[in-house]
Design a protein around this motif. Structure first.
Motif, short mmCIF file in Angstrom:
data_model
loop_
_atom_site.label_atom_id
_atom_site.label_comp_id
_atom_site.label_asym_id
_atom_site.label_seq_id
_atom_site.Cartn_x
_atom_site.Cartn_y
_atom_site.Cartn_z
N HIS A 99 0.83 -1.20 0.00
CA HIS A 99 0.00 0.00 0.00
C HIS A 99 0.87 1.26 0.00
O HIS A 99 1.89 1.34 0.68
N GLY A 100 0.46 2.24 -0.81
CA GLY A 100 1.17 3.51 -0.85
C GLY A 100 0.82 4.26 -2.13
O GLY A 100 0.61 3.65 -3.18
N SER A 101 0.78 5.57 -2.04
CA SER A 101 0.41 6.37 -3.21
C SER A 101 1.61 6.69 -4.09
O SER A 101 1.45 7.08 -5.25
N THR A 102 2.82 6.55 -3.55
CA THR A 102 4.03 6.81 -4.32
C THR A 102 5.03 5.68 -4.12
O THR A 102 4.88 4.85 -3.21
N SER A 103 6.04 5.68 -4.95
CA SER A 103 7.12 4.69 -4.84
C SER A 103 7.80 4.78 -3.48
O SER A 103 8.11 3.76 -2.85
N LEU A 104 8.03 6.00 -3.02
CA LEU A 104 8.67 6.19 -1.71
C LEU A 104 7.78 5.68 -0.60
O LEU A 104 8.26 5.05 0.35
N ARG A 160 7.17 -3.05 7.29
CA ARG A 160 6.59 -4.39 7.33
C ARG A 160 7.64 -5.49 7.47
O ARG A 160 7.41 -6.51 8.14
N THR A 161 8.80 -5.29 6.86
CA THR A 161 9.81 -6.36 6.83
C THR A 161 11.05 -6.04 7.65
O THR A 161 11.81 -6.96 8.00
N GLY A 162 11.30 -4.75 7.92
CA GLY A 162 12.54 -4.37 8.56
C GLY A 162 13.71 -4.38 7.60
O GLY A 162 14.87 -4.41 8.00
N VAL A 163 13.41 -4.34 6.29
CA VAL A 163 14.43 -4.34 5.25
C VAL A 163 14.23 -3.11 4.38
O VAL A 163 13.13 -2.85 3.89
N ALA A 164 15.31 -2.35 4.19
CA ALA A 164 15.22 -1.13 3.38
C ALA A 164 15.74 -1.36 1.97
O ALA A 164 16.78 -1.99 1.77
N GLY A 165 14.99 -0.83 1.00
CA GLY A 165 15.42 -0.79 -0.39
C GLY A 165 15.29 0.63 -0.90
O GLY A 165 14.95 1.54 -0.13
N VAL A 166 15.53 0.82 -2.17
CA VAL A 166 15.43 2.14 -2.77
C VAL A 166 14.20 2.18 -3.67
O VAL A 166 14.03 1.28 -4.51
N PRO A 167 13.32 3.18 -3.52
CA PRO A 167 12.14 3.26 -4.39
C PRO A 167 12.53 3.32 -5.85
O PRO A 167 13.47 4.01 -6.24
N GLY A 168 11.79 2.58 -6.67
CA GLY A 168 12.12 2.48 -8.08
C GLY A 168 12.05 3.78 -8.84
O GLY A 168 12.69 3.93 -9.90
N SER A 169 11.33 4.75 -8.31
CA SER A 169 11.24 6.06 -8.98
C SER A 169 12.60 6.74 -9.05
O SER A 169 12.80 7.65 -9.87
N ALA A 170 13.55 6.31 -8.23
CA ALA A 170 14.90 6.91 -8.24
C ALA A 170 15.66 6.59 -9.52
O ALA A 170 16.66 7.24 -9.82
N PHE A 171 15.16 5.62 -10.31
CA PHE A 171 15.91 5.16 -11.47
C PHE A 171 15.22 5.46 -12.80
O PHE A 171 15.69 5.04 -13.86
N TYR A 172 14.12 6.21 -12.72
CA TYR A 172 13.37 6.60 -13.92
C TYR A 172 13.02 8.08 -13.86
O TYR A 172 12.85 8.65 -12.77
#
Length: 385
Positions: free
Chosen positions: A327-332, A341-353
């Motif tokens: 759930h979320g309105s933006t990639s971030l 939810r997981t305790g794992v951080a990634g980078v939102p895909g919007s950073a690459f487009y």
């Protein structure tokens, strides 16, 4: 009127750093920032220490110490069959990022067109924005190893000053082949376009996929600048030692700008890197690939079991996954919710487009210690069980 320049307003904090900050606050596992947790080879540490203790603490030549430039030239001869002049065609800079900025500063004037393949490393685009270039984008498919040749052919023109590639690529792991480069050579042949190849991940290749550089293609040698570095391979991201290889006129101009921007990378650290290049054997690089392929497979399997449609990279050390079910309105928003939810951080895909194409994606880095990757994989699987 703003007190900041257009450049100061246009360049903002990288989402990679933003997610790393959020991860620290949450006490999570940081698979956002591309920092290697592998141990720095002892000979590199010893080389830097020896240089420190022997008084090699002054400014170096603005192109870098001669010993390191010769070591880079020998590496390129041994691995790619190139014959380089270390005094005219190599510049040591403050990381691959510094080498890229010096190169683009030497080539790009405001309004020049530059083509970038997406998904792309955000610092490339941010650098181009800072230089007021006109950025054009060509989108690569995520789940099939094909090239959008027609789109590229339609985009390249006499206005195309440069084409930037990243091989192996961050974030999707695309590895360009010699056939790809020969096709690119044919497309840009009628123009003065310069090909800039970021090869910082050249030793992170899987399933015996070979590394190919455009400078190995005769038709591209006099119009290619290779950007390289040691941060990832030697686990010295904080040392900031990288380099550029290119035609003498471009290398000269980039070298003078490198002097203006950075003066030189830290002298003792250049000596440490030189020690690594001259003393480490092929077994070091083989172990590096095997170690990262194992960690790639662990993380990929977990993301696949979680139903997140991960990419399987042929190179570099990142995986893109589809988190549209979060759930979320933006990639971030989705990346933050994934962290919660997981305790794992990634980078939102919007950073690459440059547009909304990556809004459903998140990038995860598998260059951490194996135990950390295993823990992250378990958390992801449990969260989506």
């Amino acid at each position: 009127m703003s007190r900041l320049s257009k450049r100061g307003v246009s360049v903002v904090q990288s989402p990679i750093r933003a997610m790393s900050t959020a991860c620290r606050k949450a006490g999570g596992i940081n698979l956002a920032q591309g920092v290697c947790d592998t141990e720095t080879p002892s000979c590199i540490i010893q080389g830097a220490e020896d240089a420190l203790r022997s008084g090699k603490n002054s400014y170096t030549n603005h192109r870098g110490i001669a010993e390191l430039r010769h070591a880079i030239a020998e590496k390129e001869r041994r691995e790619k069959g190139l014959t380089l002049d270390p005094h005219k065609e190599i510049v040591v800079s403050n990381g691959a990022t510094g080498a890229m900025y010096a190169t683009l500063s030497a080539l790009i004037s405001p309004g020049d067109e530059v083509i970038v393949f997406e998904p792309s490393y955000g610092y490339h685009t941010a650098t181009l924005q800072a230089l007021e270039a006109e950025v054009r984008h060509v989108q690569l498919p995520l789940y099939e190893d094909t090239m959008p040749w027609e789109e590229l052919e339609n985009l390249v023109s006499e206005r195309t000053k440069a084409l930037i590639i990243n091989t192996p690529a961050n974030p999707a792991g695309k590895v360009f082949s010699s056939d790809d480069f020969m096709r690119i050579a044919a497309i840009i042949a009628p123009y003065e376009t310069v090909l800039i190849s970021d090869e910082i991940y050249e030793y992170f290749l899987y399933e015996e996929v070979p590394h190919c550089s455009p400078c190995m293609i005769p038709a591209l040698q006099d119009r290619t600048v290779v950007i390289g570095g040691f941060s990832k391979t030697f686990s010295v991201t904080g040392w900031r030692v990288g380099y550029l290889i290119g035609p003498a006129d471009i290398a000269s101009a980039a070298g003078h700008l490198n002097d203006l921007y950075y003066v030189c990378p830290p002298a003792p650290l250049q000596h440490g890197i030189c020690r690594g290049l001259t003393e480490l054997t092929p077994s070091f690089y083989t172990a590096l690939r095997q170690n990262h392929q194992e960690k790639r497979d662990i993380l990929f399997t977990a993301l696949e079991k979680a139903g997140l449609c991960p990419t399987l990279p042929k190179g570099a050390y990142y995986i893109l996954a589809d988190i549209s079910r979060i759930h979320g309105s933006t990639s971030l928003d989705r990346a933050m919710e994934f962290l919660r939810r997981t305790g794992v951080a990634g980078v939102p895909g919007s950073a690459f487009y440059h547009d909304s194409t990556g809004d459903h994606l998140c990038r995860f880095c598998f260059s951490k210690d194996r135990e950390i990757i295993v823990e992250a994989a378990q958390r992801i699987e449990q969260a989506f069980a």
